[in-house]
Write an enzyme that holds these catalytic residues in place. Structure first.
Site, PDB file in Angstrom:
ATOM      1  N   GLU A  48      -3.107   7.961  -4.787  1.00 14.40           N
ATOM      2  CA  GLU A  48      -3.461   6.822  -5.868  1.00 14.40           C
ATOM      3  C   GLU A  48      -4.526   7.878  -6.553  1.00 14.40           C
ATOM      4  O   GLU A  48      -5.405   7.844  -5.969  1.00 14.40           O
ATOM      5  CB  GLU A  48      -3.645   5.660  -5.735  1.00 14.40           C
ATOM      6  CG  GLU A  48      -2.215   4.886  -5.517  1.00 14.40           C
ATOM      7  CD  GLU A  48      -2.531   3.298  -5.390  1.00 14.40           C
ATOM      8  OE1 GLU A  48      -3.390   2.764  -5.726  1.00 14.40           O
ATOM      9  OE2 GLU A  48      -1.644   2.837  -4.527  1.00 14.40           O
TER      10      GLU A  48
ATOM     11  N   ARG B 285       0.880  -1.173   0.156  1.00 10.42           N
ATOM     12  CA  ARG B 285      -0.064   0.101   0.014  1.00 10.42           C
ATOM     13  C   ARG B 285       0.858   1.222  -0.207  1.00 10.42           C
ATOM     14  O   ARG B 285       2.028   1.313   0.649  1.00 10.42           O
ATOM     15  CB  ARG B 285      -0.839   0.114   1.285  1.00 10.42           C
ATOM     16  CG  ARG B 285      -2.207  -1.023   1.262  1.00 10.42           C
ATOM     17  CD  ARG B 285      -3.147  -0.464  -0.119  1.00 10.42           C
ATOM     18  NE  ARG B 285      -4.330  -1.427  -0.064  1.00 10.42           N
ATOM     19  CZ  ARG B 285      -4.270  -2.576  -0.748  1.00 10.42           C
ATOM     20  NH1 ARG B 285      -3.295  -2.814  -1.580  1.00 10.42           N
ATOM     21  NH2 ARG B 285      -5.560  -3.160  -0.807  1.00 10.42           N
TER      22      ARG B 285
ATOM     23  N   HIS C 273      -0.533   0.481  -9.941  1.00  3.55           N
ATOM     24  CA  HIS C 273      -1.357  -0.724  -8.894  1.00  3.55           C
ATOM     25  C   HIS C 273      -1.797  -1.994  -9.712  1.00  3.55           C
ATOM     26  O   HIS C 273      -3.034  -1.911  -9.640  1.00  3.55           O
ATOM     27  CB  HIS C 273      -2.357  -0.211  -8.331  1.00  3.55           C
ATOM     28  CG  HIS C 273      -2.669  -0.659  -6.817  1.00  3.55           C
ATOM     29  ND1 HIS C 273      -3.269   0.127  -5.837  1.00  3.55           N
ATOM     30  CD2 HIS C 273      -2.719  -1.834  -6.652  1.00  3.55           C
ATOM     31  CE1 HIS C 273      -3.427  -0.812  -4.688  1.00  3.55           C
ATOM     32  NE2 HIS C 273      -3.155  -2.344  -5.300  1.00  3.55           N
TER      33      HIS C 273
HETATM   34  C1  DGY Z   1      -5.275  -6.011  -3.048  1.00  7.56           C
HETATM   35  O1  DGY Z   1      -5.941  -7.018  -3.508  1.00  7.56           O
HETATM   36  O2  DGY Z   1      -5.335  -5.656  -2.131  1.00  7.56           O
HETATM   37  C2  DGY Z   1      -4.376  -5.384  -4.013  1.00  7.56           C
HETATM   38  O3  DGY Z   1      -3.861  -4.216  -3.706  1.00  7.56           O
HETATM   39  C3  DGY Z   1      -5.363  -5.288  -5.618  1.00  7.56           C
HETATM   40  O4  DGY Z   1      -5.328  -6.283  -6.014  1.00  7.56           O
END
Ligand code: DGY
Length: 325
Positions: free
Chosen positions: A267, A238, A286
């Site tokens: 983001e 993240r 992402h």
């Molecule tokens: C998640 O699943 O948490 C990812 O960041 C996106 O696939």
């Protein structure tokens, strides 16, 4: 009998959407961009459940606007920091997520970022396109090497372990820091260390920790000051785990070799972000889990959580099982 009403906040792969449309009366958001807050509040009103993405902030207000009949919140992601799980638990609403199916895709992508940054692939591509490639040169675009290097994993859950498995093939030494992971991993040849040791000894640092109040900006200027000058930082977890200003300074002043980010804060990253002007930073939007099969599987799991919830059944993957007590 009337079908349960659900809202799906974006078009998801058909493998999930087909299931939902069969079992529910589905309102599916068709636009490329997520619903605004006002649109979200309007569309959740009166539904029995909704399927959301990490782009939606789901808090008590959204749950209350949905109404007391709301039976499930299904996140199309393994991470669920976009959802106030405490608020859901307080309202006895189960929250679903999609663990495991994206482990390999994410670990593959983190490795791709490590290799691309270490071997300067984006820079090399620009070099060719800008007409700088005049000859073969023994000193041209030299970079770091994975083989024999030390990989430091911050977070040693499913994805961290998948990284360690891949690192075996590259003959890397693997160390990890995870306050919650107490089991040694002899088969993965990964050794547990403290945070400072990991920062000081790693040639590659890859982040695989959820975003929590404890991990927000855990990679700050102090952390960068402890890293090796050849270190490559990779973040597929993240964005806010890394302090963006500290990252900018560390890269600009070449205190570390480079970084590869699939996640950023915020983001999307605005086009005027100073980070975009750095040669030693590779940023992708992402997409670590964006394998076709992986995304289809995520959609299917999120659909199954949604349908189980609206039918009053236990979610196959529930992040707050306390609601069933
Ligand atoms: C998640 O699943 O948490 C990812 O960041 C996106 O696939």
């Amino acid at each position: 009998m009337a079908k349960p009403k659900v809202f799906v906040t974006r078009l998801i792969p058909e493998k999930g959407l087909d299931l939902i449309r069969e079992a529910c009366e589905a309102d599916v958001w068709q636009a490329e961009l997520p619903p605004t807050r006002a649109e979200l509040l309007r569309h959740v009103h009166g539904v029995d459940g909704f399927l959301c993405l990490l782009t939606e902030q789901i808090d008590g207000e959204v749950m209350d606007e949905a109404g007391p009949q709301l039976k499930v919140i299904s996140n199309h992601a393994v991470g669920f920091d976009n959802i106030d799980v405490g608020a859901a638990t307080a309202r006895k609403i189960p929250v679903g997520n999609t663990p495991e199916v994206l482990t390999d895709a994410t670990a593959d992508f983190a490795f791709a970022l490590m290799m691309a940054v270490a071997r300067r692939i984006p820079e090399a591509e620009r070099y060719v396109h800008e007409g700088k490639w005049k000859t073969w040169g023994p000193l041209t675009l030299l970079g770091g090497e994975l083989t024999g290097g030390t990989l430091g994993l911050i977070g040693f859950g499913r994805i961290g372990k998948a990284m360690a498995r891949r690192a075996l093939g590259f003959e890397m030494r693997v160390i990890y820091y995870d306050p919650g992971e107490t089991q040694p991993s002899p088969e993965l040849k990964a050794n547990r260390v403290d945070f400072e040791t990991l920062l000081a000894e790693s040639d590659f640092i890859s982040l695989h920790t959820p975003l929590t109040p404890d991990t927000r900006h855990m990679i700050d200027s102090e952390a960068f000051s402890k890293m090796k000058p050849n270190a490559v930082l990779v973040n597929t977890a993240r964005g806010p785990v890394v302090d963006p200003q500290a990252l900018y300074e560390a890269l600009k002043e070449k205190r570390i070799f480079g970084a590869g980010l699939d996640v950023t804060e915020p983001e999307p990253l605005p086009l005027d972000s100073p980070l975009l002007g750095l040669d030693n930073l590779l940023i992708t939007p992402h997409i670590a889990s964006a394998g076709r099969a992986t995304r289809a599987q995520m959609a299917w799991m999120a659909a199954r959580n949604l349908i189980a919830g609206v039918m009053g059944e236990r979610l196959p993957n529930c992040v707050n099982p306390q609601v069933y007590k």
